[in-house]
Every structure is written in structure tokens, then in C-alpha cells.
Design an enzyme around this catalytic site. Structure first.
Site, PDB file in Angstrom:
ATOM      1  N   ALA A 278       0.796  -1.223   0.000  1.00  0.00           N
ATOM      2  CA  ALA A 278       0.000   0.000   0.000  1.00  0.00           C
ATOM      3  C   ALA A 278       0.831   1.276   0.000  1.00  0.00           C
ATOM      4  O   ALA A 278       0.477   2.257  -0.650  1.00  0.00           O
ATOM      5  CB  ALA A 278      -0.933  -0.015   1.205  1.00  0.00           C
TER       6      ALA A 278
ATOM      7  N   GLU B 289       3.689   1.998  -1.235  1.00  0.00           N
ATOM      8  CA  GLU B 289       4.630   2.202  -2.336  1.00  0.00           C
ATOM      9  C   GLU B 289       3.989   3.043  -3.435  1.00  0.00           C
ATOM     10  O   GLU B 289       3.729   2.593  -4.556  1.00  0.00           O
ATOM     11  CB  GLU B 289       5.133   0.848  -2.829  1.00  0.00           C
ATOM     12  CG  GLU B 289       5.923   0.128  -1.738  1.00  0.00           C
ATOM     13  CD  GLU B 289       6.293  -1.310  -2.074  1.00  0.00           C
ATOM     14  OE1 GLU B 289       6.037  -1.751  -3.210  1.00  0.00           O
ATOM     15  OE2 GLU B 289       6.852  -1.997  -1.195  1.00  0.00           O
TER      16      GLU B 289
ATOM     17  N   ARG C   7       3.389 -12.098   0.210  1.00  0.00           N
ATOM     18  CA  ARG C   7       3.865 -13.288   0.905  1.00  0.00           C
ATOM     19  C   ARG C   7       2.765 -14.349   0.943  1.00  0.00           C
ATOM     20  O   ARG C   7       2.929 -15.379   1.573  1.00  0.00           O
ATOM     21  CB  ARG C   7       4.292 -12.957   2.352  1.00  0.00           C
ATOM     22  CG  ARG C   7       5.413 -11.936   2.474  1.00  0.00           C
ATOM     23  CD  ARG C   7       6.723 -12.460   1.923  1.00  0.00           C
ATOM     24  NE  ARG C   7       7.814 -11.520   2.145  1.00  0.00           N
ATOM     25  CZ  ARG C   7       8.120 -10.513   1.337  1.00  0.00           C
ATOM     26  NH1 ARG C   7       7.412 -10.317   0.219  1.00  0.00           N
ATOM     27  NH2 ARG C   7       9.127  -9.711   1.608  1.00  0.00           N
TER      28      ARG C   7
ATOM     29  N   TYR D  48      11.274   0.436  -2.417  1.00  0.00           N
ATOM     30  CA  TYR D  48      12.324   1.113  -3.154  1.00  0.00           C
ATOM     31  C   TYR D  48      13.609   0.299  -3.056  1.00  0.00           C
ATOM     32  O   TYR D  48      13.667  -0.653  -2.298  1.00  0.00           O
ATOM     33  CB  TYR D  48      12.575   2.513  -2.568  1.00  0.00           C
ATOM     34  CG  TYR D  48      12.993   2.504  -1.101  1.00  0.00           C
ATOM     35  CD1 TYR D  48      14.322   2.695  -0.734  1.00  0.00           C
ATOM     36  CD2 TYR D  48      12.069   2.287  -0.080  1.00  0.00           C
ATOM     37  CE1 TYR D  48      14.718   2.692   0.598  1.00  0.00           C
ATOM     38  CE2 TYR D  48      12.452   2.271   1.239  1.00  0.00           C
ATOM     39  CZ  TYR D  48      13.774   2.471   1.578  1.00  0.00           C
ATOM     40  OH  TYR D  48      14.165   2.446   2.900  1.00  0.00           O
TER      41      TYR D  48
ATOM     42  N   GLU E 100      12.169  -2.900  -8.147  1.00  0.00           N
ATOM     43  CA  GLU E 100      12.154  -1.967  -7.013  1.00  0.00           C
ATOM     44  C   GLU E 100      12.659  -0.609  -7.513  1.00  0.00           C
ATOM     45  O   GLU E 100      13.808  -0.479  -7.921  1.00  0.00           O
ATOM     46  CB  GLU E 100      13.052  -2.481  -5.884  1.00  0.00           C
ATOM     47  CG  GLU E 100      12.589  -3.782  -5.246  1.00  0.00           C
ATOM     48  CD  GLU E 100      11.490  -3.588  -4.226  1.00  0.00           C
ATOM     49  OE1 GLU E 100      11.125  -2.429  -3.959  1.00  0.00           O
ATOM     50  OE2 GLU E 100      11.003  -4.601  -3.684  1.00  0.00           O
TER      51      GLU E 100
END
Length: 506
Positions: free
Chosen positions: A192, A194, A279, A333, A407
Site C-alpha cells: 500500500a 509504495e 507473501r 524502493y 524496485e
């Protein structure tokens, strides 16, 4: 015992602290194996409200960024000093940084209302959304709907599924679909907080919609592949991060918003909401880099695909099996280009050389634009080991040729982490698109090459197609099913009469 002491220290609450007190981000450097193991254990069990890991502990002498709530900073600092950790306070007041970098909440609310009105009322405003800004999920969803409504020749609205709170997970399908075309899927926002990843996926959509007529590369993609883009896989979590955007507890929320689950964490029975959706996929579920504690930010959930979001997405991707050639998921990131597999070091898919070649080429192309340096490799090679991720599941289960986690900015060593300067949003999206086009070009060129090759084979088959024996027409008249029941023989002897030219070996 050490773990219990850490958790007990983090549980203590000072009533004098205000909700928007000094949330700090500590940069910790484990310099011994013992320190690393202690930090990993804390990472897997700590309550996110108290200690939120921005970087997972992975190697000795590798930095770990941890956001600590104001009521726990003194105890956490004392613990680090007592056990000899090297550390510094990277962000002294995260609340102030959020105000500085991401703006005022009420102003953004007004912006959302303004854009929703324009998207609904302005006939000419169906495709363009000003980039370099963060928008609510309502604005993004309405934007996707308007694009699909007004540009049905290139875009179709797709619904992946429904979240636990009832939001539709929406995306766009680009390109003219035919059964022989290869498919590429790009998603973002499974975590959420990111926001830069969500902006980047939105930028891709904006670029395709508004650049297709001037950019031959985009037109090439629309003509030769089918491209899906889902900008927010975790809408509930994303909207929660916007409820109080300068409050670090809300803004730094990572998980979904599934109902509370409880588990004993070594000190008490703790209950928390949410599951880390990345996950929750059925690849080495719960094996490593995930937690069984519901209050952990990497809580894997009670079972694989227990969450409606991950279950729906896995079903969507599975429906594309056989044609799905590339899958890219955007995160932030650390400036990494990650490929499978990430549960154990030196564990690769059979086509690792091709996967690695394209990743290296993409990273190089990305860096050409602004000189941004990315690293590529598997999770444990360049960041940390984890299981239950979407790209590893897709690689193993769906046999996708190119399956990557990207990323985005900033780099691993940067202190601002998820709070990316707004002036970096468009450059980040532009350079990422440059890297992604390497994958799109590979898929497009391979499909076009296969078409050329198939065309040449068809020509050769037609040249060779004939009846080797003179009685073919008579046999077919006497026995209408002979071409089907004796196919291999008839391909050899009566290919032309039986219309089996396409089966001739060349």
C-alpha cells in the site's frame, strides 16, 4: 530471552506522546552475525505499529532502516546502544518530512473532488491525468473507466477481483487480442505505501493512451502484443494510507486490510489487521522472509491464497497461461531488478541465462536516461530471501518466460525511502518505462519472428503439398473418414486431397 526484552521495550507506551509525535527512522548496521540474527528475529515478530522495517536485515554490515513510533524511540535507542549496534537517526521527524514532500491532506482531498468532477463532466477529459501527482483510488478507477469508454479500439476495462472491503481491482487491457498473440502483465501497488510504484504504472497507462499516435514503438506494442496494466493491486491498503497522509502510522501501512488475526508473539497475544499480499502466493509459502505473526508487516496470512486479492489475481494470471510471456510487478524502493527464485541463494529457473540477459539489458537501458544505477539478480543475491511472492509463483506455476520484480527509486542507501520527492516521480516513471520496453521489445520481436518463421514454413509446406499416390480421391470417396482415422498415412500419401498440408514436416 533477548527477543522478549526487545518486544517488552517496544510495548511500553508514554501517554504524553501525541499522535503526530516524532516518528523517527533509524538506520542500523548489524556488524556481527549475532546482531544480524537478533535483527532478523525482530523483523519477523515486531508489531508494525512500534517498529516498521523499511529495509529487511539481510547481511552483516548491511544497513537496516526501521521506523519507530514516538513512544518507543528512547527504549529502542537504548537497546541499540546496549547491544553495541552502529546506528544513526536517518529521519528525525517523519511527520514533518511527509508534510514537506507529499503535501497537505485537505488540499489533496479538494484535488480529488476536482478531478472526479472533470472526469465525469468534461467530454474532452477522458484520457489525460496530470502526472507527477498522487491520486485517490476513486480518481484512478474513474480515469480507467473513462479511457475504456472513450477508446474502445485500444483499451478495455478489466476487473481482476474484489477486495475484502468491496473495492473492484481494475486495470486496462491494451491491444487487439487474437489467440496467437503473446501477453504481458504489469502491476503495482500490492504494497500500500509504495506510492511511487502506483504512479509509475499510471504513467505507463497515460503514455500509451496519449502517445500511441506519435510513438511508433507504442503503436508496435498495440499491434503485436496484448498488454495488461493493473495500477493498484491493493486498493484497500492504498486508500488507508491516504486517510491521514502525514501520519506515519497510516501513510506507511504496507499490508491489505483483512480482519484482525491473533497470535502469541512471545510476550502477549497480539491481534492486528492485514496480510502482506506478496507473501500470500503459493510458492514456498511461509518458508522464509515472511512471518506467522499477524502484527508483523510481512505476515503471510493463515494459508496460501487466503486473501481475496491474491486469490483473484492468481486466478486472473492463470487464465492467461500459455500466452503469458512476461509478468512485471512494480515496487519501491532500492533500485533493483529481481528475478526468480528468491527463496534460496543460487536457486534458479531452467531458463536463467535468458532471464538474466534481458534483465541486464533492461537495467542498462534504464540507466541511459538519467544515469540511475540498478542492480539485478535474485532476491537473496541483491536484497534478501523471501517466499510467497507473486513473481516466483508465476515463474514456477505458469512457466512465464520473463518474470520480474522491479524496485524503483530511491536507492537502497537513500534515507528518504518511501517518501520520494514529487519532482522525481516523472523521471522515475520515464526511466522505468525505458527498462520495461526492453522486455516488451523481446516479447514483440520474438512473436513477430515466429510469425515470419511460420509464414515461411507454410509456404514450404504448400510447395511440398501433393498426393504421392493416384488413388487418393477414390479412397476419400469410398471412406470419408479415412483422412482423420489414418492421418499419419494420409499426410504422407494424400496430403493435398485430405487438406493436411499444414502437417507436412519441413
Amino acid at each position: 530471552m533477548i527477543l522478549r526484552v526487545i518486544l517488552a521495550l517496544l510495548i511500553a507506551v508514554h501517554s504524553s506522546c501525541q499522535e503526530h509525535g516524532a516518528f523517527k527512522v533509524f538506520r542500523v548496521l548489524p556488524t556481527t552475525n549475532q546482531q544480524l540474527l537478533q535483527m532478523i528475529r525482530l523483523f519477523e515478530t515486531a508489531d508494525t505499529d512500534r517498529a516498521d522495517f523499511w529495509h529487511a536485515p539481510s547481511v552483516v554490515n548491511g544497513t537496516v532502516d526501521i521506523m519507530v513510533a514516538p513512544e518507543h524511540t528512547d527504549q529502542f535507542r537504548q537497546y541499540l546502544e546496549k547491544h553495541g549496534y552502529t546506528f544513526q537517526v536517518a529521519i528525525d521527524d517523519l511527520h514533518k518530512l511527509l508534510i514537506e514532500k507529499e503535501g497537505n491532506l485537505s488540499t489533496h482531498s479538494n484535488d480529488d473532488a476536482f478531478f472526479l468532477k472533470r472526469l465525469h463532466d468534461d467530454v474532452g477529459f477522458h484520457s489525460r491525468l496530470r502526472m507527477g501527482e498522487y491520486y485517490s483510488y476513486s480518481v484512478l478507477s474513474t480515469w480507467l473507466e473513462r479511457i475504456a469508454e472513450n477508446m474502445p479500439d485500444i483499451a478495455k476495462l478489466i476487473k481482476v477481483g474484489t477486495t475484502i472491503e468491496g473495492r473492484d481491482i481494475l486495470g486496462l487491457k491494451f491491444g487487439k487480442d487474437t489467440p496467437d498473440k503473446k501477453i504481458v502483465v504489469i502491476d503495482a501497488g500490492i504494497h500500500a505505501r509504495e506510492w511511487a510504484a502506483i504512479h509509475t504504472a499510471s504513467y505507463f497507462i497515460n503514455l500509451i493512451v496519449n502517445g500511441r499516435e506519435e510513438d511508433p514503438q507504442i503503436q508496435n506494442y498495440l499491434d503485436n502484443i496484448v498488454l495488461y496494466i493493473i495500477p493498484v493491486l491493493n486498493p484497500d491498503g492504498y486508500e488507508y494510507t491516504r486517510t491521514d497522509k502525514t501520519n506515519p502510522r497510516a501513510r506507511m501501512w504496507r499490508k491489505s486490510r483483512s480482519p484482525k488475526a491473533c497470535a502469541f508473539d512471545g510476550v502477549r497475544n497480539s491481534c492486528c489487521m492485514g496480510v502482506d499480499l506478496n507473501r500470500n502466493f503459493d510458492f514456498r509459502f511461509s518458508e522464509i522472509g515472511a512471518s506467522r505473526y499477524p502484527c508483523s508487516e510481512i505476515y503471510h496470512g493463515p494459508s496460501a491464497f487466503s486473501e481475496p486479492e491474491s486469490k483473484a489475481y492468481s486466478q486472473f494470471l492463470t487464465s492467461l497461461k500459455g500466452r503469458l510471456e512476461a509478468y512485471i510487478t512494480l515496487h519501491s524502493y532500492s533500485q533493483l531488478w529481481i528475478y526468480s527464485y528468491s527463496h534460496r541463494k543460487f536457486t534458479y529457473a531452467p531458463d536463467i541465462e535468458e532471464t538474466r540477459r534481458v534483465a541486464a539489458k533492461a537495467v542498462q537501458e534504464l540507466g541511459r536516461m538519467y544515469g540511475t544505477k540498478y542492480r539485478h539478480g535474485t532476491g537473496p543475491e541483491i536484497i534478501y530471501a523471501f517466499s510467497g511472492g507473486s513473481t516466483d509463483w508465476a515463474k514456477e506455476t505458469l512457466k512465464i518466460k520473463y518474470s520480474y520484480t522491479i524496485e524503483l527509486r530511491p536507492g537502497y542507501e537513500e534515507w528518504n525511502g518511501f517518501v520520494l520527492d514529487k519532482n522525481q516521480l516523472i523521471p522515475t516513471a520515464k526511466e522505468t518505462w525505458a527498462g520495461v520496453t526492453v522486455v516488451l521489445d523481446e516479447v514483440t520481436n520474438q512473436w513477430k519472428s515466429s510469425r515470419v518463421r511460420e509464414s515461411e514454413l507454410s509456404r514450404l509446406r504448400q510447395e511440398k503439398c501433393s498426393d504421392r499416390l493416384p488413388g487418393c480421391a477414390y479412397w476419400l470417396q469410398s471412406s470419408p473418414n479415412i483422412c482423420r482415422f489414418s492421418q499419419s498415412t494420409m499426410v504422407r500419401d494424400c496430403a493435398k486431397t485430405c487438406n493436411l498440408c499444414h502437417m507436412i514436416a519441413v
